[in-house]
Design a protein around this motif. Structure first.
Motif, short mmCIF file in Angstrom:
data_model
loop_
_atom_site.label_atom_id
_atom_site.label_comp_id
_atom_site.label_asym_id
_atom_site.label_seq_id
_atom_site.Cartn_x
_atom_site.Cartn_y
_atom_site.Cartn_z
N GLN A 1 4.42 12.17 1.36
CA GLN A 1 4.13 12.77 2.65
C GLN A 1 5.24 12.38 3.56
O GLN A 1 5.47 11.18 3.79
N GLN A 2 5.95 13.36 4.09
CA GLN A 2 7.12 13.05 4.88
C GLN A 2 6.76 12.13 6.06
O GLN A 2 5.78 12.38 6.75
N GLY A 3 7.54 11.08 6.23
CA GLY A 3 7.29 10.17 7.35
C GLY A 3 6.33 9.07 7.01
O GLY A 3 6.33 8.02 7.65
N TYR A 4 5.50 9.26 6.00
CA TYR A 4 4.52 8.24 5.62
C TYR A 4 4.88 7.55 4.30
O TYR A 4 4.32 6.53 3.96
N GLY A 5 5.77 8.18 3.55
CA GLY A 5 6.09 7.62 2.24
C GLY A 5 4.99 7.92 1.23
O GLY A 5 4.13 8.77 1.46
N TYR A 6 5.03 7.18 0.17
CA TYR A 6 4.08 7.41 -0.92
C TYR A 6 2.94 6.40 -0.87
O TYR A 6 3.17 5.22 -0.58
N ASN A 7 1.75 6.86 -1.18
CA ASN A 7 0.62 5.96 -1.36
C ASN A 7 0.76 5.37 -2.77
O ASN A 7 0.68 6.08 -3.77
N ILE A 8 0.99 4.07 -2.84
CA ILE A 8 1.37 3.44 -4.11
C ILE A 8 0.26 3.56 -5.15
O ILE A 8 0.50 3.92 -6.30
N LEU B 1 0.81 -1.23 0.00
CA LEU B 1 0.00 0.00 0.00
C LEU B 1 0.84 1.28 0.00
O LEU B 1 0.53 2.23 -0.68
N ARG B 2 1.91 1.28 0.79
CA ARG B 2 2.74 2.48 0.89
C ARG B 2 4.20 2.10 0.70
O ARG B 2 4.62 0.97 0.97
N ILE B 3 4.99 3.08 0.26
CA ILE B 3 6.42 2.82 0.10
C ILE B 3 7.20 4.12 0.32
O ILE B 3 6.74 5.21 -0.07
N SER B 4 8.35 4.01 0.98
CA SER B 4 9.19 5.19 1.18
C SER B 4 10.10 5.36 -0.03
O SER B 4 10.32 4.43 -0.79
N SER B 5 10.64 6.56 -0.17
CA SER B 5 11.57 6.77 -1.28
C SER B 5 12.80 5.88 -1.11
O SER B 5 13.39 5.43 -2.09
N ALA B 6 13.17 5.56 0.15
CA ALA B 6 14.33 4.68 0.37
C ALA B 6 14.06 3.27 -0.14
O ALA B 6 14.91 2.66 -0.79
N GLU B 7 12.85 2.76 0.16
CA GLU B 7 12.52 1.41 -0.33
C GLU B 7 12.45 1.38 -1.85
O GLU B 7 12.93 0.47 -2.51
N LEU B 8 11.82 2.40 -2.42
CA LEU B 8 11.69 2.48 -3.88
C LEU B 8 13.08 2.58 -4.52
O LEU B 8 13.35 1.99 -5.56
N SER B 9 13.96 3.29 -3.82
CA SER B 9 15.33 3.45 -4.29
C SER B 9 16.03 2.10 -4.40
O SER B 9 16.72 1.81 -5.38
N ALA B 10 15.84 1.24 -3.39
CA ALA B 10 16.48 -0.08 -3.40
C ALA B 10 15.95 -0.93 -4.56
O ALA B 10 16.71 -1.65 -5.20
N ILE B 11 14.66 -0.82 -4.84
CA ILE B 11 14.06 -1.61 -5.92
C ILE B 11 14.53 -1.11 -7.28
O ILE B 11 14.83 -1.88 -8.18
#
Lengths: 233, 233
Positions: free
Chosen positions: B76-83, B46-56
């Motif tokens: 949204q800072q702290g919440y990441g992105y709503n995928i 459901l959600r992903i941070s820019s750091a997680e997306l970066s690794a992928i």
């Protein structure tokens, strides 16, 4: 500032050694140079200036001089480039004459289309075989390329010194196939499985092809151009 | 410095307007974002941070934030992105839901392979027809796509509001076909004819595909890696 190397060129005999750390953008342009120069050769042209090449390739003349300089430079100021010499040197740099062996894994529509092209031979790559899991195609030949079972894939790669695996399998199968062929010594994977194949083995080169991404980019640009036209009207 | 836009995101209702002059490098990355986010959605995330997306995606987190910011930002800072939100917005930006009409010109091996893929439908592009000069295929259907004579190409494009022409013709025929379809209103050409198609009409977008260039790049990189290994030994 002219950056043409006046020493080398058609008369220079010193080996062309790519400078360390040539940027991947330059490397990505080399096949285009190769293709354009090949077309010029077939048209019977002998020499070309960076300005003429610039007009054909939509790259600035100074960029062209810079690119070719990365690899030792081949130009002669005032005379331009000897096309045949440049073409042969770029072929050599690209490894076109290395005679790599390739197999295609996946004998579906895309695999068949790839097997049918002259793309491999033209670049010195031998299509030795195709592999599939479908018993109705195993044992047949597709455009004269024999199709074997995936069970034989690893052994075949080892026995025939296969350098390149072309993946046209469903994305779910991509990692399994990649692991079989890399364990069997394959050094490069041309991946059409429509997923980012990331391998732990730094010795294996992966070239991911995403045709769908290119189609999307086209759609985006059509849409943007439409919106611009509507705004201007 | 965090460059996440705190105002928009899942709650923002203002329309996402791409900033003027978004670089083509960013645009080229959008389909990759779209593909990766689509995979994540299918995996139930459901959600992903820019750091997680970066690794992928193998893009730095700061680059990701910068890229998405170009289009108004969705994080949204702290919440990441709503995928799902991000996926839908990128679909919209890319024009995936525009329902463009396409024809494939050239019913050879590559044209057939393209006709067989789900690539078009998945990106909201309708394959309406194929065109060829070979009387033995004209009048047949290839993967349920009807094949017509190239003589009917211009009229068909006009009557069916065709937006995209996919060129899988021999390179000698590419300019003739391009001129027929652009005069009939086609706005985008997906060119597999293995030559640089350059049109005078600035309203027509051309996306040139050079599979052979990609194969050459792969050969080059295998060769370079081999040479490095030999040197190290």
């Amino acid at each position: 500032m002219e950056s043409i190397d006046k020493v080398s060129g058609t008369f220079g005999k010193r080996p062309i050694e790519p400078k360390a750390n040539v940027s991947s953008a330059v490397i990505r342009r080399l096949p285009r140079y190769h293709r354009c120069l090949g077309d010029l050769l077939r048209d019977g042209k002998l020499r070309i200036s960076s300005a003429e090449l610039s007009a054909i390739m939509d790259i600035t003349a100074s960029q062209i001089r810079q690119d070719l300089n990365c690899f030792g430079g081949f130009g002669q100021q005032g005379y331009g480039y000897n096309i045949k010499f440049l073409y042969n040197k770029i072929s050599e740099l690209l490894g076109v004459n290395e005679s790599y062996n390739a197999v295609i894994i996946g004998a579906g529509k895309l695999g068949r289309a790839l097997a049918a092209t002259h793309m491999f031979e033209r670049r010195g790559v031998n299509r030795l075989a195709m592999f599939d899991v479908d018993p109705t195609v195993i044992g047949t030949r597709i455009y004269d390329v024999p199709v074997y079972s995936v069970d034989q894939l690893g052994d075949f790669c080892r026995e025939h010194n296969v350098h390149i695996g072309v993946l046209t399998v469903p994305k779910e199968a991509a990692y399994d196939v990649a692991s079989i062929i890399t364990e069997a010594g394959v050094k490069g994977i041309w991946n059409f499985a429509n997923m980012e194949l990331k391998l732990d083995n730094p010795d294996v080169i992966v070239e991911n092809i995403h045709l769908g991404d290119s189609l999307m980019t086209l759609c985006y640009e059509i849409k943007t151009a439409n919106e611009k036209r509507e705004k201007d009207e």
